[in-house]
Design a protein around this motif. Structure first.
Motif, PDB file in Angstrom:
ATOM      1  N   ASN A  10      -5.059  -0.303   4.821  1.00 34.33           N
ATOM      2  CA  ASN A  10      -5.399   0.601   3.729  1.00 34.33           C
ATOM      3  C   ASN A  10      -4.329   0.510   2.645  1.00 34.33           C
ATOM      4  O   ASN A  10      -3.610   1.469   2.375  1.00 34.33           O
ATOM      5  CB  ASN A  10      -5.517   2.038   4.268  1.00 34.33           C
ATOM      6  CG  ASN A  10      -6.034   3.019   3.243  1.00 34.33           C
ATOM      7  OD1 ASN A  10      -6.466   2.642   2.154  1.00 34.33           O
ATOM      8  ND2 ASN A  10      -5.985   4.294   3.573  1.00 34.33           N
ATOM      9  N   GLY A  18      -3.237   3.128  -0.089  1.00 33.17           N
ATOM     10  CA  GLY A  18      -4.166   4.234   0.084  1.00 33.17           C
ATOM     11  C   GLY A  18      -3.497   5.468   0.661  1.00 33.17           C
ATOM     12  O   GLY A  18      -2.276   5.571   0.768  1.00 33.17           O
ATOM     13  N   SER A  47      -3.768   8.036   4.068  1.00 35.34           N
ATOM     14  CA  SER A  47      -4.287   8.034   5.430  1.00 35.34           C
ATOM     15  C   SER A  47      -3.812   9.271   6.180  1.00 35.34           C
ATOM     16  O   SER A  47      -2.630   9.413   6.471  1.00 35.34           O
ATOM     17  CB  SER A  47      -3.832   6.765   6.161  1.00 35.34           C
ATOM     18  OG  SER A  47      -4.363   6.740   7.460  1.00 35.34           O
TER      19      SER A  47
END
Length: 199
Positions: free
Chosen positions: A121, A124, A126
């Motif tokens: 990811n 990103g 998470s």
């Protein structure tokens, strides 16, 4: 066997450091995973913000390389100046069960960083951990950084820093004014991304 701890990271970084100020200008990004500084080091995560799993090992000597289950492994030299080298999230949520990593007080240590999941990811957020890190540290004189298991992310970072001086020669005196350190941290990922794009 050490157990896993879940730790919050922000701005795509967590630290291995003493409680001693160090300037971001001393960071040596070369391999894109473990970035040593004048003392201590940053570990670059794949995610920008969220939870990662971390294990820490304080050792007396270099262990055999165990690559099974790890996507990336690098070794760097890291210096402890205050004698309390620890993993820290850079925020107030570092797990209490992560031990001090320097078995012999201040001085030079070798740090082997194992990582998996950094590409899951990228940049990103998470809420659940998708990245695992094992940080193993033992006493050893300063030595050249080594990539034991590479990845596309490491290859790109090495290529971007191919013309940079070796880690051992990049001795920079820390800036005594660290009042803006938290502001500089927020710029770290952008600076790394920019250096990769310029290559």
């Amino acid at each position: 066997m050490t157990t896993w701890s879940v730790m919050f990271v922000n701005e795509g970084l967590f630290g291995v450091s003493d409680d001693a100020p160090v300037s971001m200008e001393t960071v040596r990004w070369s391999n894109g995973l473990a970035a040593p500084m004048d003392h201590g080091a940053w570990i670059l995560t794949g995610i920008n913000t969220g939870q990662v799993r971390v294990r820490a090992q304080r050792l007396d000597a270099a262990p055999p390389v165990e690559a099974t289950g790890w996507e990336e492994i690098v070794e760097v030299s890291v210096r402890s100046v205050a004698g309390d080298l620890r993993i820290n999230s850079g925020v107030d949520s570092t797990p209490d069960d992560l031990p001090a990593l320097n078995s012999q007080g201040p001085g030079w240590y070798r740090m082997r960083v194992h990582a998996s999941g950094r590409a899951a990811n990228p940049d990103g957020v998470s809420d659940e951990p998708v990245e695992d890190y094992l940080i193993a540290v033992w006493p050893q004189a300063r030595a050249e950084s080594v990539v034991i298991r590479s990845s596309r992310m490491i290859d790109e970072a090495l290529l971007a820093h191919a013309g940079a001086p070796p880690d051992e020669n990049a001795q920079v005196t820390p800036d005594p004014d660290d009042a803006a350190e938290s502001d500089r941290r927020s710029d770290v990922r952008a600076r790394l991304r920019q250096s990769l794009q310029e290559d």
